[in-house]
Design an enzyme around this catalytic site. Structure first.
Site, mmCIF file in Angstrom:
data_model
loop_
_atom_site.group_PDB
_atom_site.id
_atom_site.type_symbol
_atom_site.label_atom_id
_atom_site.label_comp_id
_atom_site.label_asym_id
_atom_site.label_seq_id
_atom_site.Cartn_x
_atom_site.Cartn_y
_atom_site.Cartn_z
ATOM 1 C CG ASP B 11 -26.700 -1.269 -27.538
ATOM 2 O OD1 ASP B 11 -26.669 -1.418 -28.780
ATOM 3 O OD2 ASP B 11 -26.263 -2.110 -26.744
ATOM 4 C CG ASP B 135 -28.513 -11.240 -30.768
ATOM 5 O OD1 ASP B 135 -27.617 -10.547 -31.293
ATOM 6 O OD2 ASP B 135 -29.590 -10.767 -30.365
#
Lengths: 206, 257
Positions: B11, B135
Site C-alpha cells: 500500500d 472491498d
C-alpha cells in the site's frame, strides 16, 4: 555488442521485455517498422491481448512479411505469448484471421469447465528436446503463464516444453534459431532470465 | 501443476509503503511508514514472491495521480508480474501503467462508478490484465455488501453479483478484500472467497486477514482461493514469503519453490 530488436506495435507491457533482454547482456532496439531492422542479431516478437489485434498490429506497422522472411532465413527469433501463438495457422479467438502460418497448428481455448480461465500463474514444464535454448531448464521448472488459448496439433519435432493445465499442451517450440514460448520469460524471474540469456548467447555466437 | 500464488501487497501513500488497521485512512494518523516500495519489492522478489501488487491508497480518495515512477523502477529490477491499483479511471490511465511496466491493473471504485471501464480495458488490452478488486463487508448473514472509497461508502451491490457482473464485462481475475478481516490477523473470510471462487470462471485472490501461517492454507483449502495476498505480515517481518511457501508445501499445496 550485438543488438536485439523488439517488435513494438503498441501493445501492453513491453518495457519488461526490453529490460529482461538488457539484463541478459545485450543492447536492444525498438522495431516499429522494417527500417529499424538493420544490423540486428536477433528479433523478438512479444504479444499481449487478443490474437486478432496482435495480427492487425503487426500488419499495421508493416512487419508481417518482415517477420516471415526473418524466420524463413533461420535468423535468431524469440516469440512470446501471443507472439508465440501468431506463429501458428489460426486461432479460435479470432476466427477468419490468418496467423503467420510458420508452423502447423491451431490455437484453441481451454474448455475443461473445472479450470479457471485464463490460466494465470506459475506452472511447471516438462523438457521434450535437447536444445541450447533450454540450457539450465529442467523438468519441473516454473514459468509464469497468462493465457486462455494454446496451440493444438503442434508437430512433435518442434515441441520443446510441455505443460499440464487440464490438457497437456506445448508451452514452447524450438526450431533452428527460433524459440517461442507461451509463458512470459520476462516475468518468470531467474528461470525466465536464464531462457533469455540462452537466446542472447546464441545470437552472440552466430 | 499450476501453483497457488503468494502475493505481497504494497500500500503506497505519497511514495512510501504504509499500513494501518482496517482500511486505515491515509489522512488519519493510524498509518505507519514501512519503507520504500521498490526496496520492499526487491526484498520480496528475493524471497520468491509470485507477483506483487502496488496499491495507491490515496488515489481514489483524493484524486491523486498514481505512481508511474514506482512502477517503472520496480519493473526495471523485478522480473515478475506486477499489478497496480488505486485511482485508475480511464483506458488512458490503464495504458500509462502498462507502459510503465505493470502487467495488470486493479480496478475498484472506478469500475463500480463506470462498469464499462472493465469492458473497455479488456477490449483494449485483454482480460488478462484487468483485475477487479472488491472491498466487501458482511452486512447480514450470508450477505456481503460491496463498499467503495476505502471502505467508507456502501454500494447497492452484493459481492457475488458484482463479481459475476465484472467477469461478464471482461475481468480476468477477482481480488476479494474483506473489510471485516483486513488488518485483524484473524484469517481470511473464507465464506465469501469460496462463494465467489465457485461462482466465477476466473482466478480468485483472497485478501485481508492473514495473521498466522494456517490462514494462508485455509484460504486455499476452505476458501478455494487461487492466490493469497497479504501486506502487514510481510512488511513487519512476521513471516517471510519463503516461510509461507514452505508451510503451504508441507500442507500439500502446490507452490513455486
Amino acid at each position: 555488442m550485438s543488438t536485439i530488436g523488439i517488435i513494438n506495435y503498441e501493445i501492453g507491457n513491453l518495457r519488461s521485455v526490453e529490460k529482461a533482454f538488457q539484463a541478459s547482456g545485450t543492447k536492444t532496439r525498438w522495431v516499429r517498422s522494417p527500417q529499424d531492422m538493420t544490423d540486428l542479431s536477433g528479433l523478438v516478437l512479444p504479444g499481449v491481448g487478443a490474437f486478432g489485434d496482435c495480427i492487425k498490429g503487426l500488419r499495421a506497422i508493416g512487419m508481417w512479411d518482415a517477420v516471415k522472411e526473418w524466420v524463413a532465413a533461420d535468423k535468431p527469433f524469440f516469440g512470446i505469448c501471443v507472439g508465440y501463438q501468431m506463429l501458428f495457422e489460426s486461432s479460435e479467438e479470432t476466427p477468419g484471421i490468418e496467423g503467420l502460418g510458420i508452423f502447423k497448428g491451431r490455437v484453441v481455448k481451454f474448455t475443461d469447465p473445472k479450470l479457471k480461465v485464463p490460466q494465470i500463474g506459475w506452472n511447471t514444464v516438462a523438457v521434450k528436446q535437447k536444445s541450447p535454448f533450454l540450457n539450465e531448464i529442467s523438468d519441473g521448472t516454473f514459468f509464469y503463464f497468462v493465457h486462455s488459448y494454446y496451440p493444438q496439433g503442434v508437430d512433435h519435432s518442434i515441441a520443446a516444453l510441455e505443460t499440464e493445465y487440464g490438457v497437456t499442451f506445448t508451452a514452447a517450440v524450438t526450431k533452428g534459431n527460433l524459440v517461442a514460448t507461451q509463458f512470459h520469460p520476462e516475468k518468470s524471474q531467474k528461470a525466465g532470465l536464464q531462457l533469455v540469456k540462452n537466446f542472447v548467447n546464441l545470437t552472440q555466437k552466430s | 501443476m499450476l501453483a497457488k500464488r503468494v502475493i505481497p501487497c504494497l500500500d503506497v501513500h505519497a511514495g512510501q509503503v504504509t499500513r494501518g488497521l482496517q482500511f486505515g485512512r491515509a489522512e488519519a494518523s493510524g498509518l505507519r511508514n514501512v519503507g520504500d516500495p521498490v526496496e520492499l519489492a526487491l526484498r520480496y522478489n528475493e524471497q520468491g514472491a509470485d507477483e506483487m501488487v502496488f496499491f495507491d491508497i490515496t488515489a481514489s480518495a483524493e484524486g491523486r495521480k498514481s505512481m508511474v515512477d514506482v512502477i517503472e523502477r520496480a519493473a526495471d529490477q523485478c522480473f515478475m508480474p506486477l499489478t497496480v491499483g488505486g485511482g485508475l479511471r480511464t483506458v488512458d490511465d490503464i495504458r500509462t501503467m502498462l507502459r510503465a511496466g505493470a502487467d495488470k491493473v486493479s480496478l475498484n471504485s472506478s469500475a463500480l462508478a463506470t462498469p464499462d471501464l472493465i469492458r473497455a480495458g479488456a477490449e483494449a488490452f485483454g482480460s488478462q490484465c484487468i483485475v477487479v478488486s472488491i472491498d466487501a463487508k458482511r452486512t447480514a448473514p450470508n450477505h456481503w455488501t460491496v463498499f467503495t472509497h476505502g471502505g467508507r461508502k456502501a454500494t447497492d451491490w452484493e459481492a457475488r453479483d458484482w463479481a459475476q457482473k465484472a467477469v461478464e464485462l471482461g475481468a480476468g481475475e477477482i481480488v476479494l478484500n474483506s473489510i471485516d478481516s483486513d488488518g485483524m490477523k484473524g484469517g481470511y473470510d473464507n465464506d465469501i472467497n469460496r462463494a465467489i471462487s465457485e461462482l466465477v470462471s476466473v482466478p480468485l485472490v483472497a485478501s485481508g486477514g492473514a495473521g498466522k501461517l494456517e490462514h494462508f492454507a485455509e484460504a486455499v483449502e476452505i476458501g478455494h482461493a487461487d492466490a493469497v495476498l497479504a501486506a502487514s505480515v510481510f512488511h513487519f517481518g512476521t513471516f517471510t514469503i519463503s516461510q509461507v511457501k514452505d508451510y503451504l508445501s508441507e500442507r500439500g499445496i502446490c507452490v513455486r519453490r
